[in-house]
Design a protein around this motif. Sequence first.
Motif, PDB file in Angstrom:
ATOM      1  N   VAL A  60      21.027  40.076  74.233  1.00  0.00           N
ATOM      2  CA  VAL A  60      21.546  40.784  73.062  1.00  0.00           C
ATOM      3  C   VAL A  60      21.557  42.276  73.367  1.00  0.00           C
ATOM      4  CG1 VAL A  60      21.253  41.252  70.599  1.00  0.00           C
ATOM      5  CG2 VAL A  60      20.564  39.026  71.532  1.00  0.00           C
ATOM      6  N   ILE A  61      22.739  42.915  73.227  1.00  0.00           N
ATOM      7  CA  ILE A  61      22.795  44.370  73.352  1.00  0.00           C
ATOM      8  C   ILE A  61      23.150  44.940  71.995  1.00  0.00           C
ATOM      9  CG2 ILE A  61      23.272  44.390  75.823  1.00  0.00           C
ATOM     10  CD1 ILE A  61      26.167  44.970  75.213  1.00  0.00           C
ATOM     11  N   SER A  62      22.558  46.099  71.680  1.00  0.00           N
ATOM     12  CA  SER A  62      22.756  46.696  70.358  1.00  0.00           C
ATOM     13  C   SER A  62      22.598  48.207  70.425  1.00  0.00           C
ATOM     14  CB  SER A  62      21.739  46.117  69.373  1.00  0.00           C
ATOM     15  OG  SER A  62      20.429  46.415  69.791  1.00  0.00           O
ATOM     16  N   ASP A  63      22.993  48.861  69.347  1.00  0.00           N
ATOM     17  CA  ASP A  63      22.849  50.308  69.184  1.00  0.00           C
ATOM     18  C   ASP A  63      23.459  51.101  70.331  1.00  0.00           C
ATOM     19  OD1 ASP A  63      21.402  49.884  66.779  1.00  0.00           O
ATOM     20  OD2 ASP A  63      19.584  49.560  67.953  1.00  0.00           O
ATOM     21  N   PRO A  64      24.748  50.909  70.605  1.00  0.00           N
ATOM     22  CA  PRO A  64      25.356  51.625  71.738  1.00  0.00           C
ATOM     23  C   PRO A  64      25.519  53.114  71.470  1.00  0.00           C
ATOM     24  CG  PRO A  64      27.041  50.487  70.499  1.00  0.00           C
ATOM     25  CD  PRO A  64      25.720  50.084  69.893  1.00  0.00           C
ATOM     26  N   LYS A  65      25.345  53.889  72.509  1.00  0.00           N
ATOM     27  CA  LYS A  65      25.616  55.329  72.498  1.00  0.00           C
ATOM     28  C   LYS A  65      26.628  55.573  73.608  1.00  0.00           C
ATOM     29  CE  LYS A  65      22.020  56.027  69.700  1.00  0.00           C
ATOM     30  NZ  LYS A  65      21.915  54.760  69.041  1.00  0.00           N
ATOM     31  N   VAL A  66      27.767  56.178  73.276  1.00  0.00           N
ATOM     32  CA  VAL A  66      28.864  56.363  74.231  1.00  0.00           C
ATOM     33  C   VAL A  66      28.921  57.814  74.689  1.00  0.00           C
ATOM     34  CG1 VAL A  66      31.375  56.220  74.545  1.00  0.00           C
ATOM     35  CG2 VAL A  66      30.194  54.513  73.153  1.00  0.00           C
ATOM     36  N   THR A  67      29.136  58.011  75.999  1.00  0.00           N
ATOM     37  CA  THR A  67      29.332  59.351  76.546  1.00  0.00           C
ATOM     38  C   THR A  67      30.556  59.345  77.456  1.00  0.00           C
ATOM     39  OG1 THR A  67      27.873  58.891  78.420  1.00  0.00           O
ATOM     40  CG2 THR A  67      26.875  59.952  76.522  1.00  0.00           C
ATOM     41  N   LEU A  68      31.235  60.470  77.501  1.00  0.00           N
ATOM     42  CA  LEU A  68      32.341  60.651  78.439  1.00  0.00           C
ATOM     43  C   LEU A  68      31.752  61.303  79.679  1.00  0.00           C
ATOM     44  CD1 LEU A  68      35.008  62.052  75.943  1.00  0.00           C
ATOM     45  CD2 LEU A  68      34.659  59.691  76.659  1.00  0.00           C
ATOM     46  N   ILE A  69      32.026  60.744  80.837  1.00  0.00           N
ATOM     47  CA  ILE A  69      31.389  61.203  82.070  1.00  0.00           C
ATOM     48  C   ILE A  69      32.248  62.272  82.742  1.00  0.00           C
ATOM     49  CG2 ILE A  69      30.538  60.495  84.335  1.00  0.00           C
ATOM     50  CD1 ILE A  69      30.035  57.725  83.080  1.00  0.00           C
ATOM     51  N   LYS A  70      31.639  63.433  82.997  1.00  0.00           N
ATOM     52  CA  LYS A  70      32.359  64.523  83.665  1.00  0.00           C
ATOM     53  C   LYS A  70      32.700  64.136  85.093  1.00  0.00           C
ATOM     54  CE  LYS A  70      30.656  68.337  81.005  1.00  0.00           C
ATOM     55  NZ  LYS A  70      31.046  69.695  80.912  1.00  0.00           N
ATOM     56  N   ASP A  71      33.761  64.753  85.606  1.00  0.00           N
ATOM     57  CA  ASP A  71      34.228  64.507  86.975  1.00  0.00           C
ATOM     58  C   ASP A  71      34.540  63.037  87.224  1.00  0.00           C
ATOM     59  OD1 ASP A  71      33.816  67.241  87.517  1.00  0.00           O
ATOM     60  OD2 ASP A  71      31.725  66.862  88.030  1.00  0.00           O
ATOM     61  N   GLN A  97      21.362  40.428  86.778  1.00  0.00           N
ATOM     62  CA  GLN A  97      22.612  39.738  87.114  1.00  0.00           C
ATOM     63  C   GLN A  97      23.157  38.975  85.909  1.00  0.00           C
ATOM     64  OE1 GLN A  97      22.291  36.918  90.337  1.00  0.00           O
ATOM     65  NE2 GLN A  97      24.500  36.864  90.627  1.00  0.00           N
ATOM     66  N   ILE A  98      22.293  38.313  85.158  1.00  0.00           N
ATOM     67  CA  ILE A  98      22.732  37.595  83.955  1.00  0.00           C
ATOM     68  C   ILE A  98      23.286  38.584  82.938  1.00  0.00           C
ATOM     69  CG2 ILE A  98      21.876  36.309  81.948  1.00  0.00           C
ATOM     70  CD1 ILE A  98      20.001  34.829  83.936  1.00  0.00           C
ATOM     71  N   THR A  99      22.628  39.730  82.788  1.00  0.00           N
ATOM     72  CA  THR A  99      23.115  40.757  81.859  1.00  0.00           C
ATOM     73  C   THR A  99      24.483  41.266  82.292  1.00  0.00           C
ATOM     74  OG1 THR A  99      20.845  41.397  81.349  1.00  0.00           O
ATOM     75  CG2 THR A  99      22.582  42.981  80.796  1.00  0.00           C
ATOM     76  N   MET A 142      32.056  43.763  69.301  1.00  0.00           N
ATOM     77  CA  MET A 142      31.417  44.607  68.316  1.00  0.00           C
ATOM     78  C   MET A 142      29.902  44.370  68.410  1.00  0.00           C
ATOM     79  SD  MET A 142      34.298  45.747  66.977  1.00  0.00           S
ATOM     80  CE  MET A 142      35.826  45.367  66.196  1.00  0.00           C
ATOM     81  N   MET A 143      29.137  45.258  67.885  1.00  0.00           N
ATOM     82  CA  MET A 143      27.700  45.221  68.088  1.00  0.00           C
ATOM     83  C   MET A 143      26.969  44.762  66.834  1.00  0.00           C
ATOM     84  SD  MET A 143      27.145  46.203  71.144  1.00  0.00           S
ATOM     85  CE  MET A 143      28.223  46.776  72.425  1.00  0.00           C
ATOM     86  N   PRO A 144      25.811  44.150  66.945  1.00  0.00           N
ATOM     87  CA  PRO A 144      25.201  43.746  68.213  1.00  0.00           C
ATOM     88  C   PRO A 144      25.990  42.596  68.833  1.00  0.00           C
ATOM     89  CG  PRO A 144      23.885  42.926  66.394  1.00  0.00           C
ATOM     90  CD  PRO A 144      24.984  43.757  65.804  1.00  0.00           C
ATOM     91  N   MET A 145      25.873  42.474  70.148  1.00  0.00           N
ATOM     92  CA  MET A 145      26.594  41.436  70.874  1.00  0.00           C
ATOM     93  C   MET A 145      25.569  40.527  71.533  1.00  0.00           C
ATOM     94  SD  MET A 145      29.293  41.861  73.989  1.00  0.00           S
ATOM     95  CE  MET A 145      28.046  42.458  75.104  1.00  0.00           C
ATOM     96  N   GLU A 146      25.734  39.227  71.334  1.00  0.00           N
ATOM     97  CA  GLU A 146      24.827  38.261  71.949  1.00  0.00           C
ATOM     98  C   GLU A 146      25.620  37.293  72.808  1.00  0.00           C
ATOM     99  OE1 GLU A 146      21.484  34.858  70.811  1.00  0.00           O
ATOM    100  OE2 GLU A 146      22.232  36.205  69.263  1.00  0.00           O
ATOM    101  N   ARG A 147      25.147  37.075  74.015  1.00  0.00           N
ATOM    102  CA  ARG A 147      25.766  36.121  74.939  1.00  0.00           C
ATOM    103  C   ARG A 147      24.674  35.240  75.505  1.00  0.00           C
ATOM    104  NH1 ARG A 147      31.154  35.587  74.719  1.00  0.00           N
ATOM    105  NH2 ARG A 147      31.256  35.049  76.888  1.00  0.00           N
ATOM    106  N   LYS A 148      24.978  33.944  75.600  1.00  0.00           N
ATOM    107  CA  LYS A 148      24.028  33.013  76.193  1.00  0.00           C
ATOM    108  C   LYS A 148      24.591  32.542  77.523  1.00  0.00           C
ATOM    109  CE  LYS A 148      21.178  29.071  75.236  1.00  0.00           C
ATOM    110  NZ  LYS A 148      20.636  28.193  74.239  1.00  0.00           N
ATOM    111  N   LEU A 149      23.813  32.738  78.559  1.00  0.00           N
ATOM    112  CA  LEU A 149      24.172  32.265  79.895  1.00  0.00           C
ATOM    113  C   LEU A 149      23.031  31.416  80.411  1.00  0.00           C
ATOM    114  CD1 LEU A 149      25.820  35.362  81.571  1.00  0.00           C
ATOM    115  CD2 LEU A 149      26.922  33.246  80.934  1.00  0.00           C
ATOM    116  N   LEU A 150      23.382  30.238  80.871  1.00  0.00           N
ATOM    117  CA  LEU A 150      22.393  29.270  81.323  1.00  0.00           C
ATOM    118  C   LEU A 150      21.432  29.014  80.160  1.00  0.00           C
ATOM    119  CD1 LEU A 150      21.845  30.735  84.896  1.00  0.00           C
ATOM    120  CD2 LEU A 150      23.373  28.881  84.232  1.00  0.00           C
TER     121      LEU A 150
END
Length: 142
Positions: free
Chosen positions: A14-25, A89-91, A1-9
Amino acid sequence: MMPMERKLLVISVVISDPKVTLIKDSNKIGIFTNLAVIAPDGAKSTGRVSFTGTLNYDPNQGAFYFHNPVIEKFEIDKLPDQYAADIKQITQLAVSSAMAAYPIYKLQNDDLRQKYVKSVLESIAVSDGKLLVTLKAFWYGE
């Protein structure tokens, strides 16, 4: 669920405010989000990232998952070019691990409408830019 935070190394993503689209073809969905990268010293860079991947539904959990995310576009404001590939790459790693473990949406049992949808929703698929929903057949009567 958003916002999502992940720590690597030593870096937090942090990713937030997602916008979703359905991709044609395609049988994929796209997600565009805002992105923040936080260094150990607290320095923060912001930007945007777009992913494509597949949408899966787990009927036992009533949960929707975003599988196989791949970064399509990646922009971080004021990020020196020598760090861009590593941060990308970390993202990618952070999002892949988080999306596999956590649903992007879960139907709630305390909401009567969502509980009903959970009881009849069998599967979902994306086809040619449309969301296809398969419902269980049910019989009401004697």
